[in-house]
Design a protein around this motif. Structure first.
Motif, PDB file in Angstrom:
ATOM      1  N   PHE A  74       0.833  -1.206   0.000  1.00 29.90           N
ATOM      2  CA  PHE A  74       0.000   0.000   0.000  1.00 29.90           C
ATOM      3  C   PHE A  74       0.868   1.256   0.000  1.00 29.90           C
ATOM      4  O   PHE A  74       0.616   2.209  -0.746  1.00 29.90           O
ATOM      5  N   LEU A  75       1.921   1.247   0.799  1.00 29.72           N
ATOM      6  CA  LEU A  75       2.777   2.426   0.909  1.00 29.72           C
ATOM      7  C   LEU A  75       3.559   2.701  -0.369  1.00 29.72           C
ATOM      8  O   LEU A  75       3.911   3.852  -0.649  1.00 29.72           O
ATOM      9  N   ILE A  76       3.844   1.653  -1.168  1.00 29.54           N
ATOM     10  CA  ILE A  76       4.525   1.874  -2.448  1.00 29.54           C
ATOM     11  C   ILE A  76       3.701   2.814  -3.322  1.00 29.54           C
ATOM     12  O   ILE A  76       4.241   3.630  -4.068  1.00 29.54           O
ATOM     13  N   GLY A  77       2.376   2.715  -3.208  1.00 32.17           N
ATOM     14  CA  GLY A  77       1.501   3.577  -3.992  1.00 32.17           C
ATOM     15  C   GLY A  77       1.603   5.051  -3.645  1.00 32.17           C
ATOM     16  O   GLY A  77       1.140   5.906  -4.404  1.00 32.17           O
ATOM     17  N   PHE A  78       2.216   5.370  -2.491  1.00 28.39           N
ATOM     18  CA  PHE A  78       2.360   6.768  -2.072  1.00 28.39           C
ATOM     19  C   PHE A  78       3.789   7.293  -2.203  1.00 28.39           C
ATOM     20  O   PHE A  78       4.040   8.457  -1.895  1.00 28.39           O
ATOM     21  N   LEU A  79       4.713   6.470  -2.637  1.00 26.10           N
ATOM     22  CA  LEU A  79       6.110   6.873  -2.666  1.00 26.10           C
ATOM     23  C   LEU A  79       6.345   8.024  -3.651  1.00 26.10           C
ATOM     24  O   LEU A  79       5.781   8.045  -4.742  1.00 26.10           O
ATOM     25  N   PRO A  80       7.211   8.949  -3.294  1.00 24.32           N
ATOM     26  CA  PRO A  80       7.596   9.994  -4.255  1.00 24.32           C
ATOM     27  C   PRO A  80       8.507   9.397  -5.334  1.00 24.32           C
ATOM     28  O   PRO A  80       9.305   8.502  -5.052  1.00 24.32           O
ATOM     29  N   THR A  81       8.378   9.880  -6.546  1.00 24.91           N
ATOM     30  CA  THR A  81       9.208   9.385  -7.638  1.00 24.91           C
ATOM     31  C   THR A  81      10.589  10.030  -7.565  1.00 24.91           C
ATOM     32  O   THR A  81      10.822  10.949  -6.775  1.00 24.91           O
ATOM     33  N   TYR A  82      11.490   9.557  -8.420  1.00 22.93           N
ATOM     34  CA  TYR A  82      12.832  10.154  -8.462  1.00 22.93           C
ATOM     35  C   TYR A  82      12.744  11.619  -8.880  1.00 22.93           C
ATOM     36  O   TYR A  82      13.461  12.461  -8.348  1.00 22.93           O
ATOM     37  N   ALA A  83      11.852  11.933  -9.807  1.00 15.70           N
ATOM     38  CA  ALA A  83      11.694  13.318 -10.265  1.00 15.70           C
ATOM     39  C   ALA A  83      11.179  14.217  -9.147  1.00 15.70           C
ATOM     40  O   ALA A  83      11.483  15.414  -9.102  1.00 15.70           O
ATOM     41  N   GLN A  84      10.418  13.644  -8.208  1.00 20.68           N
ATOM     42  CA  GLN A  84       9.831  14.444  -7.127  1.00 20.68           C
ATOM     43  C   GLN A  84      10.758  14.590  -5.930  1.00 20.68           C
ATOM     44  O   GLN A  84      10.765  15.625  -5.271  1.00 20.68           O
ATOM     45  N   ALA A  85      11.511  13.554  -5.615  1.00 21.37           N
ATOM     46  CA  ALA A  85      12.288  13.574  -4.369  1.00 21.37           C
ATOM     47  C   ALA A  85      13.694  13.013  -4.512  1.00 21.37           C
ATOM     48  O   ALA A  85      14.328  12.687  -3.507  1.00 21.37           O
ATOM     49  N   GLY A  86      14.185  12.888  -5.725  1.00 18.44           N
ATOM     50  CA  GLY A  86      15.545  12.381  -5.911  1.00 18.44           C
ATOM     51  C   GLY A  86      15.682  10.949  -5.439  1.00 18.44           C
ATOM     52  O   GLY A  86      14.795  10.122  -5.640  1.00 18.44           O
ATOM     53  N   SER A  87      16.783  10.658  -4.765  1.00 20.76           N
ATOM     54  CA  SER A  87      17.072   9.282  -4.353  1.00 20.76           C
ATOM     55  C   SER A  87      16.232   8.810  -3.173  1.00 20.76           C
ATOM     56  O   SER A  87      16.257   7.629  -2.813  1.00 20.76           O
ATOM     57  N   THR A  88      15.472   9.716  -2.543  1.00 19.68           N
ATOM     58  CA  THR A  88      14.623   9.303  -1.415  1.00 19.68           C
ATOM     59  C   THR A  88      13.602   8.257  -1.847  1.00 19.68           C
ATOM     60  O   THR A  88      13.363   7.269  -1.129  1.00 19.68           O
ATOM     61  N   GLY A  89      12.986   8.460  -3.016  1.00 23.76           N
ATOM     62  CA  GLY A  89      12.000   7.502  -3.516  1.00 23.76           C
ATOM     63  C   GLY A  89      12.563   6.110  -3.694  1.00 23.76           C
ATOM     64  O   GLY A  89      12.018   5.137  -3.152  1.00 23.76           O
ATOM     65  N   PRO A  90      13.681   5.945  -4.426  1.00 26.53           N
ATOM     66  CA  PRO A  90      14.273   4.613  -4.583  1.00 26.53           C
ATOM     67  C   PRO A  90      14.681   3.972  -3.266  1.00 26.53           C
ATOM     68  O   PRO A  90      14.514   2.762  -3.087  1.00 26.53           O
ATOM     69  N   ILE A  91      15.215   4.750  -2.344  1.00 29.35           N
ATOM     70  CA  ILE A  91      15.632   4.197  -1.047  1.00 29.35           C
ATOM     71  C   ILE A  91      14.422   3.651  -0.290  1.00 29.35           C
ATOM     72  O   ILE A  91      14.463   2.546   0.273  1.00 29.35           O
ATOM     73  N   LEU A  92      13.340   4.428  -0.257  1.00 25.73           N
ATOM     74  CA  LEU A  92      12.121   3.950   0.420  1.00 25.73           C
ATOM     75  C   LEU A  92      11.554   2.715  -0.279  1.00 25.73           C
ATOM     76  O   LEU A  92      11.060   1.789   0.376  1.00 25.73           O
ATOM     77  N   LEU A  93      11.648   2.695  -1.599  1.00 22.48           N
ATOM     78  CA  LEU A  93      11.175   1.533  -2.350  1.00 22.48           C
ATOM     79  C   LEU A  93      11.973   0.292  -1.972  1.00 22.48           C
ATOM     80  O   LEU A  93      11.416  -0.796  -1.793  1.00 22.48           O
ATOM     81  N   ILE A  94      13.278   0.439  -1.850  1.00 23.21           N
ATOM     82  CA  ILE A  94      14.135  -0.680  -1.461  1.00 23.21           C
ATOM     83  C   ILE A  94      13.714  -1.220  -0.092  1.00 23.21           C
ATOM     84  O   ILE A  94      13.588  -2.430   0.109  1.00 23.21           O
ATOM     85  N   ILE A  95      13.479  -0.309   0.848  1.00 26.15           N
ATOM     86  CA  ILE A  95      13.087  -0.734   2.204  1.00 26.15           C
ATOM     87  C   ILE A  95      11.765  -1.512   2.160  1.00 26.15           C
ATOM     88  O   ILE A  95      11.622  -2.569   2.793  1.00 26.15           O
ATOM     89  N   LEU A  96      10.808  -0.984   1.413  1.00 23.53           N
ATOM     90  CA  LEU A  96       9.502  -1.650   1.339  1.00 23.53           C
ATOM     91  C   LEU A  96       9.600  -3.003   0.635  1.00 23.53           C
ATOM     92  O   LEU A  96       8.907  -3.952   0.994  1.00 23.53           O
ATOM     93  N   ARG A  97      10.467  -3.099  -0.370  1.00 25.39           N
ATOM     94  CA  ARG A  97      10.660  -4.379  -1.051  1.00 25.39           C
ATOM     95  C   ARG A  97      11.288  -5.408  -0.110  1.00 25.39           C
ATOM     96  O   ARG A  97      10.961  -6.593  -0.163  1.00 25.39           O
ATOM     97  N   ILE A  98      12.196  -4.970   0.732  1.00 24.98           N
ATOM     98  CA  ILE A  98      12.792  -5.881   1.717  1.00 24.98           C
ATOM     99  C   ILE A  98      11.714  -6.401   2.664  1.00 24.98           C
ATOM    100  O   ILE A  98      11.655  -7.588   2.974  1.00 24.98           O
TER     101      ILE A  98
END
Length: 551
Positions: free
Chosen positions: A103-127
């Motif tokens: 569910f939280l992946i659906g709210f993540l900021p994209t790279y264009a919106q928040a730089g590397s913060t989005g990918p880092i949060l995505l990695i955590i949620l995938r783990i």
């Protein structure tokens, strides 16, 4: 011996309710897992566009770890929880964790919106997703099995196996409906979030259903007797009697499971679309047919194992897969893209190069660059599904030879990432132009494809996969004592599916690149299926009808 309904102190629960609640939660978790896989191309553009090489490497490694390596870790974590604190609590936590992360992946900021913060949060949620999925299957299978009468355990747990089909269908349905409703452009911008957000509804239903269930009667019996395992990990893997069972479960069942099931439902998609050039819409339709047919077959083969035994049914699935791998894959190629096969026979392709510059293109994390001219040439051909032969070049240069024409290939050793990417694209385009001149089709023509034959052959693989997978949950549950069942069975299951199955596509690609034969990748599945067949024949004991207190 008292049956479940006769055991004191435990309120009887209808088996239908137990099966529905357990299977629905597992289907939901598979839904979560499949939507991420199905939307991977969109996700990569949204989250990893613009990353520098170091960040891209970290992201690729972490996503790989989340998808595969963290599943066995989740099996160990929730295995201990399930064996010490209870089955119900463990798989209630797993479904909640998986659903919340999705569910939280659906709210993540994209790279264009928040730089590397989005990918880092995505990695955590995938783990977190990987850990949750690692604990889910064992809990659901054990919970159903420990409620079921011994004579119906295979059929009851077969519904847990079929949950993967329901999860995949739900994921495909939500994605297709969303794409159709808002259009591809809007879907790429923001619509990709909808399938993730829809998971909140499924999560609420799953948690509500599971929360109303009672604890497993076998676990309650053990708790009442004061016989719960205090150290499930040490007991599972530190005692030879139990470790031997873990090893037999992995080598005798799960190696084949990872090979046969992933080959049928994952690698076959790659083979049809990438190697044979079948349009994605046709491939998706075939996948839906396979998935729909597979759902009742899991239950059927589970039921059959109640009557004939787990071992003969599962071995039958392994044998059928082994007999099908090579001949059926050739039949599929001829049925899906006869023009490609005709062109290969008429105009064989050669790569003239210095073999010493060629790498084994095994790239499980997607971060290797493969910059030599030989690697660039082979990768371009393999990606197009073209078989080729490698010859030593007298000049030391690399050329792709198409009939009488030669396409010179340059290496990219000194190029930066953007320039290397451009070189590979230009090389692929040049090779593709010569292939088309020689009569190679750009993609398969659905009008010339024998769809009926394709469906028949693919369903034969589905029969092999479901015959192996249908009785599997009951067989694994019956192999281990109640004290350590959650831990001991979950770990080999997720190593088999997560690592053996997960490595299948990349290893098969590497084998094809090394040999130049699009069918060489089949040896990976053959190898692991054969291991399980031999180990099962020699060491796997029949467990059908066994009372779980007797293990």
């Amino acid at each position: 011996m008292a049956t479940i309904a006769e055991q004191p102190h435990h309120k009887p629960w209808p088996m239908a309710r137990i099966i529905i609640a357990s299977s629905a939660g597992t289907a939901f978790e598979w839904y979560d897992f499949f939507i991420f896989g199905s939307l991977a191309p969109v996700i990569s553009k949204v989250f990893f566009a613009g990353l520098d090489p170091t960040q891209a490497l970290i992201a690729a490694l972490a996503l790989f770890a989340a998808g595969f390596a963290f599943r066995p870790l989740g099996a160990l974590i929730f295995g201990v929880v399930g064996d010490r604190l209870g089955r119900k609590g463990a798989f209630l936590v797993t479904v909640s964790l998986m659903g919340t992360a999705t569910f939280l992946i659906g709210f993540l900021p994209t790279y264009a919106q928040a730089g590397s913060t989005g990918p880092i949060l995505l990695i955590i949620l995938r783990i977190l997703q990987g850990i949750a999925l690692g604990g889910e299957y064992g809990g659901a299978a054990i919970y159903v099995a420990e409620h079921s009468p011994a004579s119906k355990r295979g059929a009851s747990t077969g519904w847990i196996q079929s949950s993967a089909s329901f999860g995949l269908l739900a994921a495909l349905l939500v994605i297709v409906v969303t794409r159709t409703a808002i259009g591809e452009d809007e879907f790429a911008v923001w619509g990709w979030r909808i399938p993730f957000l829809v998971s909140a509804v499924l999560l609420a239903i799953s948690v509500w259903m599971r929360a109303k269930l009672a604890e497993s009667p076998e676990f309650c019996r053990l708790r009442d007797e004061g016989d719960l395992a205090k150290a499930p990990l040490r007991e599972s893997f530190g005692k030879w009697r139990n470790l031997r069972r873990v090893l037999i479960a992995f080598f005798g069942i799960m190696c084949a499971q990872g090979a046969v099931w992933y080959f049928t439902f994952f690698y076959m998609q790659v083979f049809l679309e990438r190697s044979l050039g079948l349009p994605s819409q046709t491939k998706d339709l075939l996948l839906i047919v396979m998935t729909v047919v597979s759902a009742p077959l899991y239950v059927y083969f589970g039921w059959l194992s109640d009557r004939l035994g787990r071992k003969p049914v599962m071995i039958g699935g392994m044998l059928l897969a082994l007999m099908l791998y090579f001949p059926a894959s050739h039949w599929i190629a001829n049925a899906a893209n006869p023009q490609l096969i005709e062109a290969q026979e008429r105009t064989p392709i050669f790569v003239d190069t210095n073999p010493a510059t060629c790498s084994v293109q095994f790239d499980p994390v997607g971060t290797a660059k493969f910059v030599s001219a030989c690697d660039i040439a082979k990768s371009a051909l393999v990606t197009k599904g073209i078989s080729f032969q490698t010859r030593r070049s007298g000049s030391g240069h690399t050329d792709v030879v198409v009939g009488t024409e030669r396409v010179p290939i340059s290496g990219g050793e000194a190029l930066a990432a953007p320039a290397l990417k451009a070189l590979k694209a230009k090389t692929a385009e040049a090779i593709g132009a010569e292939l088309q001149e020689a009569g190679y089709p750009k993609q398969a023509d659905p009008a010339r494809a024998n769809i009926t034959l394709l469906v028949v052959i693919l369903l034969a693989f589905v029969v092999a996969a479901t015959a192996l997978y249908g009785p599997q949950a009951a067989a694994l549950v019956e192999m281990f004592p109640t004290r350590i069942r959650y831990t001991a069975m979950s770990f080999p299951y997720h190593v088999g599916t997560g690592w053996v199955g997960g490595f299948l596509p990349v290893t098969s690609f590497a084998l094809v690149a090394v040999t130049g034969n699009i069918f060489s990748g089949l040896w990976y599945a053959v190898f692991f299926t054969a291991i399980s067949l031999i180990v099962s024949l020699l060491f796997l004991k029949e467990t059908s009808g066994r009372h779980l207190q007797e293990v």
